[in-house]
Design a protein around this motif. Structure first.
Motif, short mmCIF file in Angstrom:
data_model
loop_
_atom_site.label_atom_id
_atom_site.label_comp_id
_atom_site.label_asym_id
_atom_site.label_seq_id
_atom_site.Cartn_x
_atom_site.Cartn_y
_atom_site.Cartn_z
N ARG A 154 0.82 -1.21 0.00
CA ARG A 154 0.00 0.00 0.00
C ARG A 154 0.85 1.26 0.00
O ARG A 154 0.35 2.37 0.23
CB ARG A 154 -0.94 -0.02 1.21
CG ARG A 154 -2.06 -1.04 1.08
CD ARG A 154 -2.70 -1.33 2.44
NE ARG A 154 -3.88 -2.15 2.30
CZ ARG A 154 -3.87 -3.47 2.11
NH1 ARG A 154 -2.71 -4.12 2.02
NH2 ARG A 154 -5.00 -4.14 2.01
N ASN A 189 -0.71 2.90 21.23
CA ASN A 189 -1.48 1.67 21.00
C ASN A 189 -0.63 0.52 21.52
O ASN A 189 0.26 0.02 20.83
CB ASN A 189 -1.80 1.48 19.52
CG ASN A 189 -2.80 0.37 19.29
OD1 ASN A 189 -3.18 -0.34 20.22
ND2 ASN A 189 -3.24 0.21 18.06
N PRO A 197 -5.17 -5.84 15.61
CA PRO A 197 -5.83 -5.34 14.40
C PRO A 197 -7.07 -4.50 14.70
O PRO A 197 -7.31 -3.48 14.05
CB PRO A 197 -6.19 -6.62 13.63
CG PRO A 197 -5.19 -7.63 14.11
CD PRO A 197 -4.98 -7.30 15.56
N LEU A 198 -7.85 -4.91 15.70
CA LEU A 198 -9.06 -4.17 16.05
C LEU A 198 -8.71 -2.81 16.64
O LEU A 198 -9.26 -1.78 16.24
CB LEU A 198 -9.90 -4.97 17.03
CG LEU A 198 -11.12 -4.27 17.62
CD1 LEU A 198 -12.09 -3.85 16.53
CD2 LEU A 198 -11.81 -5.17 18.64
N SER A 199 -7.79 -2.78 17.61
CA SER A 199 -7.43 -1.51 18.23
C SER A 199 -6.76 -0.58 17.22
O SER A 199 -6.95 0.64 17.26
CB SER A 199 -6.53 -1.74 19.45
OG SER A 199 -5.32 -2.36 19.08
N GLY A 200 -5.97 -1.16 16.29
CA GLY A 200 -5.36 -0.34 15.25
C GLY A 200 -6.39 0.32 14.36
O GLY A 200 -6.27 1.50 14.01
N ARG A 201 -7.42 -0.42 14.00
CA ARG A 201 -8.48 0.15 13.15
C ARG A 201 -9.24 1.26 13.89
O ARG A 201 -9.53 2.32 13.31
CB ARG A 201 -9.45 -0.96 12.73
CG ARG A 201 -10.56 -0.49 11.80
CD ARG A 201 -11.46 -1.64 11.40
NE ARG A 201 -10.75 -2.59 10.54
CZ ARG A 201 -10.65 -2.47 9.22
NH1 ARG A 201 -11.19 -1.42 8.62
NH2 ARG A 201 -10.02 -3.37 8.52
N LEU A 202 -9.56 1.02 15.16
CA LEU A 202 -10.28 2.03 15.94
C LEU A 202 -9.44 3.29 16.13
O LEU A 202 -9.95 4.42 16.04
CB LEU A 202 -10.70 1.46 17.29
CG LEU A 202 -11.77 0.36 17.27
CD1 LEU A 202 -11.95 -0.23 18.66
CD2 LEU A 202 -13.09 0.90 16.74
N ALA A 246 -6.95 4.33 14.19
CA ALA A 246 -6.83 5.00 12.89
C ALA A 246 -8.07 5.84 12.60
O ALA A 246 -7.98 6.97 12.10
CB ALA A 246 -6.61 3.96 11.78
N GLU A 247 -9.24 5.31 12.95
CA GLU A 247 -10.49 6.06 12.76
C GLU A 247 -10.48 7.33 13.61
O GLU A 247 -10.87 8.41 13.14
CB GLU A 247 -11.67 5.18 13.14
CG GLU A 247 -13.03 5.87 13.08
CD GLU A 247 -14.16 4.99 13.59
OE1 GLU A 247 -15.19 5.55 14.02
OE2 GLU A 247 -14.00 3.74 13.58
#
Length: 262
Positions: free
Chosen positions: A64, A224, A236-241, A243-244
């Motif tokens: 990416r 994090n 992965p979940l905490s990273g997504r939250l 990032a949001e």
């Protein structure tokens, strides 16, 4: 074990399990020894090879357009008012924001930004043994706190222990011997002498058991970490939250009890 599962059910989780006797347990997993009198078969579970998982994450970042600097030490972060400067062994890096996700090494980097919840290394030991004679599925010896996980390529990882010690301390051979002594009476056929890949890893643990996810005293420095033994599942979940929260300026409600400045 069943009591723990029922507590999780009461909290709203869907967990399918079935108590079995020793004979049924050995039929499901022939590596279990005669000392096993009862077991719990968990349904719908998943497992992975952690090394392969982390390498796949790194590949996804590169695909990416991201860059990963391997073997690079970070020694400090400065808030410049309109961005941050990160001091590394390769020189300074500049960015709009910094997310500190350095596990058991969080404290020194984030304490200057008001984070007072300490992160302690809860060190877990592991090694691998030949797959022949070892469990063919993830097997948790609950009373002994020992886990066997197939890694593929003819190896099974045996892991256990929670040692509160400095993250950098070398492997203590006594801990490996203790894991073997605990597991040997319950598992038959494992060639313990053929073990390889002896390792100790620093799980990042907090005093209240909750991770640190969110902003610090600086609006440009985030944390994090502190997931304890749940990093693979919750990272992965905490990273997504997080990032949001960084992208929108609005923190999800799930992160409220995990605030780094609590």
């Amino acid at each position: 074990m069943i009591e723990e599962l029922e507590q999780a059910r009461a909290a709203g989780f869907t967990i399918a399990y079935e108590p079995v006797d020793g004979d049924r347990a050995r039929a499901l997993e022939p590596a279990l020894g005669d000392a096993i009198g009862a077991a719990v078969e968990l349904h719908g579970q998943r497992y992975l090879n952690p090394g392969n998982f982390v390498r796949a994450l790194a590949d996804a970042v590169r695909e990416r357009g991201g860059e990963i600097l391997e073997r690079t030490e970070v020694s400090g972060i400065r808030d410049l008012g309109r961005g941050v400067a990160v001091t590394t062994s390769r020189g300074q890096l500049h960015a709009d924001v910094a997310v500190v996700a350095t596990g058991a090494w969080l404290d020194a980097l984030v304490r200057p930004f008001g984070v007072r919840v300490p992160v302690q290394a809860g060190r877990g030991y592991s090694f691998s043994v030949p797959a022949e004679g070892a469990p063919t599925r993830p097997t948790y010896l609950a009373a002994q706190k020992v886990v066997c996980t197939p890694l593929g390529e003819g190896r099974v990882r045996v892991a256990g222990m929670m040692e509160l010690a400095p993250a950098e301390r070398p492997v203590d051979p006594r801990r490996i011997r203790a894991i073997i002594a605990a597991a040997r009476p319950l598992l038959r056929g494992i060639d313990w002498a053929a073990r390889t890949d002896t390792w100790v890893g620093a799980r990042p643990c907090t005093p209240d058991g909750l991770p640190l996810i969110g902003p610090t005293g600086s609006p440009r420095v985030y944390v994090n970490g502190g997931h304890g033994m749940w990093g693979v599942a919750l990272g992965p979940l905490s990273g997504r939250l997080l990032a949001e929260a960084i992208a929108t300026g609005t923190s999800p409600a799930e992160l409220a009890p995990l605030h780094p400045l609590r």
